[in-house]
Design an enzyme around this catalytic site. Sequence first.
Site, PDB file in Angstrom:
ATOM      1  N   ASP A   1       6.744   5.541  -1.091  1.00  0.00           N
ATOM      2  CA  ASP A   1       5.882   5.262  -0.453  1.00  0.00           C
ATOM      3  C   ASP A   1       6.410   4.304   0.910  1.00  0.00           C
ATOM      4  OD1 ASP A   1       3.451   4.987   1.353  1.00  0.00           O
ATOM      5  OD2 ASP A   1       2.840   3.039   0.519  1.00  0.00           O
TER       6      ASP A   1
ATOM      7  N   ASP B   1       2.896  12.488  -0.726  1.00  0.00           N
ATOM      8  CA  ASP B   1       4.364  11.701   1.094  1.00  0.00           C
ATOM      9  C   ASP B   1       5.665  11.767   0.414  1.00  0.00           C
ATOM     10  OD1 ASP B   1       1.555  10.836   1.188  1.00  0.00           O
ATOM     11  OD2 ASP B   1       1.617   8.891   1.600  1.00  0.00           O
TER      12      ASP B   1
ATOM     13  N   ASP C   1      -8.478   2.643   0.256  1.00  0.00           N
ATOM     14  CA  ASP C   1      -7.308   3.093   0.873  1.00  0.00           C
ATOM     15  C   ASP C   1      -6.836   2.160   0.907  1.00  0.00           C
ATOM     16  OD1 ASP C   1      -7.752   5.762   0.660  1.00  0.00           O
ATOM     17  OD2 ASP C   1      -8.417   5.473   2.851  1.00  0.00           O
TER      18      ASP C   1
END
Length: 450
Positions: free
Chosen positions: A239, A277, A420
């Site tokens: 991330d 991601d 989220d």
Amino acid sequence: MTKTLRADIFKYGISFIAISGLILLVSAPFITPVKARAAEVIQTWWPTPGVSVSGVQPFKALVPGLDVSQYEMFWQVDGGSWNWMNSDYRDYPHKEASVDLSGWTWRGTGPYVVNFIARKNGVVIATYPVTIYVNGGTAPSPSAIVTTQRPVATDTTNPLAGFRFYVNPNSPAAAQAREWRYSNPTWSAMMQTLASQPTAVWLGNWNVNLTQDVRTLVTNAQSAGQSPVFVAYAIPQRDCGGYSSGGSNNPSAYASWIGSLASGIGTSRAVVILEPDALAQITCLSSADQSTRLSLLGNAVTTLKKNPGTKVYIDAGHSNWIDPSVMANRLIKANISAADGFVVNVSNFMSTQDEISYGTSLGGKLNNKHFVVDTSRNGKGSDGSWCNPWGRAIGNRPTTATNNALVDAFLWIKVPGESDGPCNGGPSAGVWWPSYALGLVQNSSYITAL
């Protein structure tokens, strides 16, 4: 960045759910969280769940154990703006607001979800949803909600043909349905809509004993005649330092972690969604670290595919993020040729059709590679926001019968109802959020037709 936050806590471990003055502890013994977050609860005096009201009503609520001067409280309806509630010392110290319901017509007589939000020192400490009806409206019969799974594909060109995905009886949605069974049967039935469907299990550095955690899940799934879907989420520098930062400490630790995952699966059938991601965000890394990441992903595919029963799909972002030509090049370098395919829309809200178009374009640059789509929250498509947008809905139920030769499955990879992140009134990323879960069902077509 158009993506979804995830946290290292509360991934099928221990979470606290605020329910009308109680703290419900939800525990799944096969996953151990890294840490727990203290939670407050909200008690609502009025309106009560399922009530039918009209005219001007006093909305009343409080956070037990806190002086009313120590926190702020707001109410919102259907994910709209936050509305201030004053401190009121009549009867007993609480928060109160006078609300005129005469203009509540956009859903007819309902249901309307009133969400109470408590905030202390600028941080949301609790939320609690109350579904109400106006002007004589009443709740539908819970028996009208259908929750069966869709059929599985028999197409031999689909790597997932014949797979039945694991439905965890101890999921947060299942626990919520049980908790609301008597206090609010309508809500309970809506939660059962989520609980009856298979969702992925996220794995990361919160798993103290990864091999055993995975083995337990595989065994539980096999006993039900099903196969689990895992999300491998432990790549180093995960991330890019964002809310879900973390992952393995170094490349060798990650290789060992992947080996533990593979050992837990053994020779059983399972699906692995590889590193959400990781490719879409790769440009945040130095050139050397980009090369390392691509190598780690490629080696992970090789390790996992030593078991023919493990189906591996590499994350490829979504239709509003990375150009297909760019992503295709990254996937090639990440050993997509050895994987079963790629995955799109993980934790996002893009419509199924948009993702099929994107996946078809991307697959066309990879010798028509197959793919899967995360449909957990895309029932109404995206409004451009990725962090707890209100008004969204659950999408296509998990199935391998997609009626598209390139689409191996629709999957619920993001767990519907997990936050989220601390935005739009939500708790920390990965924390179960009952009011949001409820809204995803209420906004969908599942209540009237499946």
